[in-house]
Design an enzyme around this catalytic site. Sequence first.
Site, PDB file in Angstrom:
ATOM      1  N   ALA A 139       0.532  -1.038   0.375  1.00 41.64           N
ATOM      2  CA  ALA A 139       0.169   0.183  -0.087  1.00 41.64           C
ATOM      3  C   ALA A 139       1.068   1.426   0.041  1.00 41.64           C
ATOM      4  O   ALA A 139       2.430   1.369   0.820  1.00 41.64           O
ATOM      5  CB  ALA A 139      -0.746  -0.136   0.816  1.00 41.64           C
ATOM      6  N   GLY A 161       0.655  -4.454   0.753  1.00 42.69           N
ATOM      7  CA  GLY A 161      -0.331  -5.165  -0.434  1.00 42.69           C
ATOM      8  C   GLY A 161       0.268  -6.090  -1.768  1.00 42.69           C
ATOM      9  O   GLY A 161      -1.264  -6.759  -2.137  1.00 42.69           O
ATOM     10  N   GLU A 220      -0.476  -9.613  -0.784  1.00 44.32           N
ATOM     11  CA  GLU A 220      -1.904  -9.497  -0.310  1.00 44.32           C
ATOM     12  C   GLU A 220      -2.452  -9.862  -1.785  1.00 44.32           C
ATOM     13  O   GLU A 220      -3.519 -10.739  -1.541  1.00 44.32           O
ATOM     14  CB  GLU A 220      -2.640  -8.620   0.681  1.00 44.32           C
ATOM     15  CG  GLU A 220      -1.541  -8.652   2.090  1.00 44.32           C
ATOM     16  CD  GLU A 220      -1.991  -7.376   3.171  1.00 44.32           C
ATOM     17  OE1 GLU A 220      -1.945  -6.827   2.948  1.00 44.32           O
ATOM     18  OE2 GLU A 220      -2.840  -7.285   3.748  1.00 44.32           O
ATOM     19  N   GLU A 259       4.523  -5.212   7.476  1.00 46.50           N
ATOM     20  CA  GLU A 259       3.781  -4.439   7.614  1.00 46.50           C
ATOM     21  C   GLU A 259       4.391  -3.576   9.461  1.00 46.50           C
ATOM     22  O   GLU A 259       4.201  -2.908  10.088  1.00 46.50           O
ATOM     23  CB  GLU A 259       2.549  -4.021   7.982  1.00 46.50           C
ATOM     24  CG  GLU A 259       1.972  -3.723   6.273  1.00 46.50           C
ATOM     25  CD  GLU A 259       1.930  -5.117   5.582  1.00 46.50           C
ATOM     26  OE1 GLU A 259       2.780  -6.567   6.379  1.00 46.50           O
ATOM     27  OE2 GLU A 259       1.160  -5.033   4.694  1.00 46.50           O
TER      28      GLU A 259
HETATM   29  N1  COA Z   1       4.852   3.480  -0.579  1.00 46.66           N
HETATM   30  C1  COA Z   1       4.733   4.361  -1.066  1.00 46.66           C
HETATM   31  N2  COA Z   1       6.153   4.540  -1.225  1.00 46.66           N
HETATM   32  C2  COA Z   1       7.087   3.504  -1.871  1.00 46.66           C
HETATM   33  C3  COA Z   1       6.280   2.051  -1.365  1.00 46.66           C
HETATM   34  C4  COA Z   1       5.662   2.310  -0.810  1.00 46.66           C
HETATM   35  N3  COA Z   1       5.029   1.008   0.053  1.00 46.66           N
HETATM   36  N4  COA Z   1       7.673   1.228  -1.324  1.00 46.66           N
HETATM   37  C5  COA Z   1       8.634   2.008  -2.975  1.00 46.66           C
HETATM   38  N5  COA Z   1       8.080   3.130  -3.037  1.00 46.66           N
HETATM   39  C6  COA Z   1       8.469   4.236  -3.117  1.00 46.66           C
HETATM   40  C7  COA Z   1      10.303   4.577  -2.490  1.00 46.66           C
HETATM   41  O1  COA Z   1       9.465   5.716  -1.749  1.00 46.66           O
HETATM   42  C8  COA Z   1      10.643   5.764  -3.943  1.00 46.66           C
HETATM   43  O2  COA Z   1      10.113   7.049  -3.547  1.00 46.66           O
HETATM   44  P1  COA Z   1      11.479   7.503  -3.648  1.00 46.66           P
HETATM   45  O3  COA Z   1      11.986   7.943  -4.873  1.00 46.66           O
HETATM   46  O4  COA Z   1      10.756   9.017  -4.638  1.00 46.66           O
HETATM   47  O5  COA Z   1      12.182   8.055  -2.614  1.00 46.66           O
HETATM   48  C9  COA Z   1      10.674   4.934  -4.815  1.00 46.66           C
HETATM   49  O6  COA Z   1       9.350   3.566  -4.494  1.00 46.66           O
HETATM   50  C10 COA Z   1      12.167   3.176  -4.884  1.00 46.66           C
HETATM   51  O7  COA Z   1      11.841   2.560  -3.388  1.00 46.66           O
HETATM   52  P2  COA Z   1      13.048   2.738  -2.521  1.00 46.66           P
HETATM   53  O8  COA Z   1      13.290   2.487  -1.662  1.00 46.66           O
HETATM   54  O9  COA Z   1      14.186   3.871  -3.407  1.00 46.66           O
HETATM   55  O10 COA Z   1      13.919   1.177  -3.097  1.00 46.66           O
HETATM   56  P3  COA Z   1      14.951   0.560  -2.952  1.00 46.66           P
HETATM   57  O11 COA Z   1      15.466  -1.062  -4.530  1.00 46.66           O
HETATM   58  O12 COA Z   1      16.085   0.787  -2.173  1.00 46.66           O
HETATM   59  O13 COA Z   1      14.358  -0.240  -1.815  1.00 46.66           O
HETATM   60  C11 COA Z   1      12.279  -2.149  -1.728  1.00 46.66           C
HETATM   61  C12 COA Z   1      12.917  -1.351  -2.418  1.00 46.66           C
HETATM   62  C13 COA Z   1      10.747  -2.371  -1.752  1.00 46.66           C
HETATM   63  C14 COA Z   1      12.845  -2.908  -0.217  1.00 46.66           C
HETATM   64  C15 COA Z   1      11.656  -0.544  -0.449  1.00 46.66           C
HETATM   65  O14 COA Z   1      11.293   0.758  -1.159  1.00 46.66           O
HETATM   66  C16 COA Z   1      10.605  -1.122   0.457  1.00 46.66           C
HETATM   67  O15 COA Z   1      10.929  -1.651   1.404  1.00 46.66           O
HETATM   68  N6  COA Z   1       9.047  -0.254   0.079  1.00 46.66           N
HETATM   69  C17 COA Z   1       8.646  -0.218   0.985  1.00 46.66           C
HETATM   70  C18 COA Z   1       7.655  -2.419   1.700  1.00 46.66           C
HETATM   71  C19 COA Z   1       6.682  -2.591   3.063  1.00 46.66           C
HETATM   72  O16 COA Z   1       6.867  -1.434   3.925  1.00 46.66           O
HETATM   73  N7  COA Z   1       5.955  -2.494   1.648  1.00 46.66           N
HETATM   74  C20 COA Z   1       4.305  -2.434   2.807  1.00 46.66           C
HETATM   75  C21 COA Z   1       3.736  -1.261   3.097  1.00 46.66           C
HETATM   76  S1  COA Z   1       1.975  -1.291   4.406  1.00 46.66           S
END
Ligand code: COA
Length: 271
Positions: free
Chosen positions: A77, A122, A125, A145
């Site tokens: 999400a 999400g 999910e 989460e």
């Molecule tokens: N919601 C909003 N933005 C998200 C996102 C999410 N769930 N997951 C990634 N993004 C965005 C980042 O903020 C970043 O945006 P920016 O370039 O404007 O800063 C962009 O997507 C790229 O993500 P980034 O974190 O820089 O990539 P990465 O390769 O370093 O890491 C992940 C990849 C997937 C490990 C990391 O993005 C992450 O942990 N995301 C969240 C996962 C999560 O907790 N999901 C559950 C949400 S309830």
Amino acid sequence: MVNFIFQEVDPTHKNIRLTVDQDGIATITICRASKLNALNFQTIEDIRWAMQQVYEREDIKSVIITGEGTKAFAAGADIAELVKMDEVNAKRYSQNGQDVYAMLENCTKPVIAAVNGYALGGGCELALACHMRVAVENAKFGLPEVKLGTLPGFGGTQRLTQSIGKAKTLELIMTGDSLSAKEAKELGLVNHVVSSQENLMKKCKEILLKISSSGPLAVEMVIKSVNAVYSSQERGYQKEAQYFGWSAGTHDFHEGMQAFLEKRKPEFKGK
Ligand code: COA
């Protein structure tokens, strides 16, 4: 607080692409690659629209859902939206996501998730709500989460338990750890692992074509019968949405989300 549930939905469905091939296989592609296909409210509503098309259109026989690009199926999400939510909105947001995901699970045409990268939160999910999952070998599955100060809110606590059992589900959700595609397959979460993105769609289509050679009514009855195993478990989904909403009233929820957006370590207080 922004009321996401009642915000206007863009009728152009710009966050997804829906295509239908000559075999009646619809492909729904989530198109927010710059945000790793994070599922904001608009995207969830775009998936709802696409699934309505699947339900209504006779030319659509089966469905593949996937993410744009090579990095993410969907990274969860949209945290930038979640961070702004209060308890009431978060609960309704959770219930809304659960309703849309139920459209995938209860679809009487086969639905396969083609998992092309991160399937987190999400996104995981969403894959779980599909009838089957095919993943590329570098895909990652997880429900992280807790690291953001909350719990899965789109049915993950329920469907992951149904898929891999209680002990492993509790471990994965409480630690927030991810699974590789190979580990996910060993646990029964993934049906097939393929070596490349090209082979991903090929494998999904191969399965769907095999299914379509049988009678669609028989397939529909199989889906309904297997889903019926879990049909009395409505209370679990209600609890999940209730807790998801409740968590949005805590310090830890806002700290966890804010810390992610500011790319720093969260300081949880347990309240
Ligand atoms: N919601 C909003 N933005 C998200 C996102 C999410 N769930 N997951 C990634 N993004 C965005 C980042 O903020 C970043 O945006 P920016 O370039 O404007 O800063 C962009 O997507 C790229 O993500 P980034 O974190 O820089 O990539 P990465 O390769 O370093 O890491 C992940 C990849 C997937 C490990 C990391 O993005 C992450 O942990 N995301 C969240 C996962 C999560 O907790 N999901 C559950 C949400 S309830």
